[in-house]
Enzyme design. Structure first.
Site, PDB file in Angstrom:
ATOM      1  N   SER A  72       0.902  -1.171   0.146  1.00  0.00           N
ATOM      2  CA  SER A  72       0.039  -0.202   0.001  1.00  0.00           C
ATOM      3  C   SER A  72       0.885   1.115   0.020  1.00  0.00           C
ATOM      4  CB  SER A  72      -1.030   0.065   1.062  1.00  0.00           C
ATOM      5  OG  SER A  72      -1.937   1.021   0.959  1.00  0.00           O
TER       6      SER A  72
ATOM      7  N   ASP B 137       0.061   7.034  -4.091  1.00  0.00           N
ATOM      8  CA  ASP B 137       0.736   5.851  -3.292  1.00  0.00           C
ATOM      9  C   ASP B 137       1.471   4.519  -3.750  1.00  0.00           C
ATOM     10  OD1 ASP B 137      -1.484   4.258  -3.469  1.00  0.00           O
ATOM     11  OD2 ASP B 137      -1.331   3.566  -1.245  1.00  0.00           O
TER      12      ASP B 137
ATOM     13  N   ASP C 132       0.592   1.563  -4.104  1.00  0.00           N
ATOM     14  CA  ASP C 132      -0.212   0.357  -4.816  1.00  0.00           C
ATOM     15  C   ASP C 132      -1.208   1.342  -5.705  1.00  0.00           C
ATOM     16  OD1 ASP C 132      -1.733   0.980  -2.661  1.00  0.00           O
ATOM     17  OD2 ASP C 132      -2.097  -1.006  -2.298  1.00  0.00           O
TER      18      ASP C 132
HETATM   19 MG    MG Z   1      -2.712   2.068  -0.869  1.00  0.00          MG
END
Ligand code: MG
Length: 462
Positions: free
Chosen positions: A16, A181, A183
């Site tokens: 993430s 970000d 991902d």
């Molecule tokens: Mg993320």
């Protein structure tokens, strides 16, 4: 990819918005057939099944050449390498008017900077923003994904996307700036010398959706925000007569609303738009929060507001016009990290037991209309989520919110959300910190935070 190809689901290896390295958080995420993160009714079933596993078989197969699109047969085990950018682009082309976007990007007085933070959206940004929409390659920074994110922390906010922020707040800054970000599901939106809070961003997109974004041209039906997200969206929903939900923090609550009709035979909330204060914005087009989609949504709003041959309408002027219509929710978040968990819990217990006596009180000039512990009855599946944070809702629309999040080992994080509502007739262009002072004092008084935690000041202010 999941929705377009009708897959049963997708496993995503993702860190993430965390930095790279062996000691950092990462995990495997499962998104199911509707496209969104799997809800508990599915993850609970997966867990149940894992309890019945008797043996594991590991396939001893060679590496697959990921650079070649197409199917590969590995001893009867078929692997198809696909181009996810093509699928995603096809979806975006159904959502946005690419000709209008190209027109904006071709304006001589327009310029933009997209920071992929050496993460996944670098793969998407060049084909979509440059090759298809015509932005110059210099519009993209940190566009090559790296295993260690270039030693950066790929979380698009004013702290970690500092390189972009410095560019956007310098003289001669680009007209539009954005970051995504690790991902690709979070986004930050900036104008020249101007930061759009995530809470304002979702509200501005909602207010402009029908007029500017083809996917929403028939009108939005539902909008939602997480409870601690600023209430700017509430004003838009009220004015436009949209179904509105305030949900606990967690994307699954949005997912249920988006699937309400399709999977539960309930109320249709789609077309649907939602957002979180933690830089997540999304809609039912993929049912996930979607960073690049948010970037294109903003570009589309800019494109729609900019007529050829007319002076440039900026991000700042769009947001200021929004405030002039709906009022402004000045917003900030104080994080107190590494708090001793029992002390934090004692503080929350004290606030919980005082909700009735706090209602109606005047604290630092703020009259508390409601003090409660936020609880959510999911209108789609009937589930109840309790203890989702403490709310102090002021008579003038301002709010003070407390949430406690615990992480194993390293103590707890107390999050204090401060939001001052100023109506359209009020002072709309002040520095946030100058406006929220009395509310911060009220929050500290109501929580006795310093006394309980021993912390004089927050570790992070967003
Ligand atoms: Mg993320």
């Amino acid at each position: 990819v999941i929705r377009r190809r009708g897959f049963y689901g997708g496993l995503i290896m993702s860190a993430s918005h965390n930095p790279g390295g062996p000691d950092e958080d990462w995990g495997i995420k499962f998104n199911y057939s509707a496209g969104e993160p799997a809800p508990e009714r599915i993850t609970d079933r997966i867990y149940e099944e894992t309890q019945r596993i008797e043996s594991l078989r590991i396939a001893d197969i060679g590496d697959v050449d990921l650079s070649a699109v197409g199917a590969v047969d590995l001893d009867g085990f078929s692997v198809e390498v696909i181009d996810p950018v093509a699928d995603y682009l096809a979806t975006l082309e159904e959502v946005f008017d690419f000709d209008l976007l190209r027109g904006l990007l071709q304006r001589r007085d327009f310029s933009m900077k997209f920071d992929a933070m050496h993460a996944i959206t670098g793969v998407y940004a060049k084909p979509i923003l440059c090759d298809v929409l015509g932005a110059p390659e210099s519009s993209i920074m940190n566009g090559v994904p790296l295993e260690d994110f270039g030693k950066g922390h790929p979380d698009p906010n004013l702290t970690y996307a500092k390189e972009l922020v410095d560019i956007m707040f310098a003289e001669g800054a680009p007209v539009f700036g954005a970051a995504s970000d690790g991902d690709g599901d979070r986004n930050m939106i900036l104008g020249g010398n101007f930061f759009v809070t995530p809470s304002d961003s979702v509200a501005v997109i909602a207010a402009n959706a029908q007029a500017c974004i083809p996917y929403f041209k028939g009108g939005l039906k539902g909008v939602a925000r997480s409870m601690p997200t600023g209430a700017a969206l509430d004003r838009v929903a009220e004015k436009l007569g949209l179904q509105f939900n305030e949900v606990p923090t967690g994307w699954k609550f949005f997912g249920n609303l988006m699937d309400s009709k399709a999977l539960f035979g309930g109320t249709d909330y789609t077309p649907f738009l939602c957002g979180e204060e933690s830089f997540g914005t999304g809609s039912d087009h993929v049912r996930e929060k979607d960073g690049l989609w948010a970037v294109l949504a903003w570009l589309q709003i800019l494109a729609a507001h900019n007529q050829p041959g007319k002076p440039l309408v900026t991000v700042e002027s769009i947001v200021k016009d929004h405030w002039a219509t709906y009022g402004r929710n000045y917003y900030c978040r104080y994080d107190y990290e590494g708090v001793d968990k029992p002390k934090a819990q004692a503080m929350f217990a004290a606030m919980t037991s005082a909700t009735a006596s706090n209602t109606g009180r005047v604290v630092q000039g703020n009259t508390i209309a409601t003090a409660d512990v936020f609880e959510y009855l999911d209108p789609v599946d009937g589930s109840i989520s309790k203890n989702q944070g403490i709310r102090f809702l002021m008579e003038d629309g301002s709010r003070v919110i407390f949430r406690l999040s615990g992480t194993a080992g390293s103590g707890a994080t107390v999050r204090m959300y401060i939001e001052k509502y100023v109506p359209p007739t009020g002072q709309l262009h002040e520095v946030c910190a100058n406006v929220v002072g009395d509310l911060v004092k009220a929050a500290l008084e109501l929580s006795s935070l310093v006394k309980f935690t021993g912390m004089e000041s927050p570790t992070v202010i967003t």
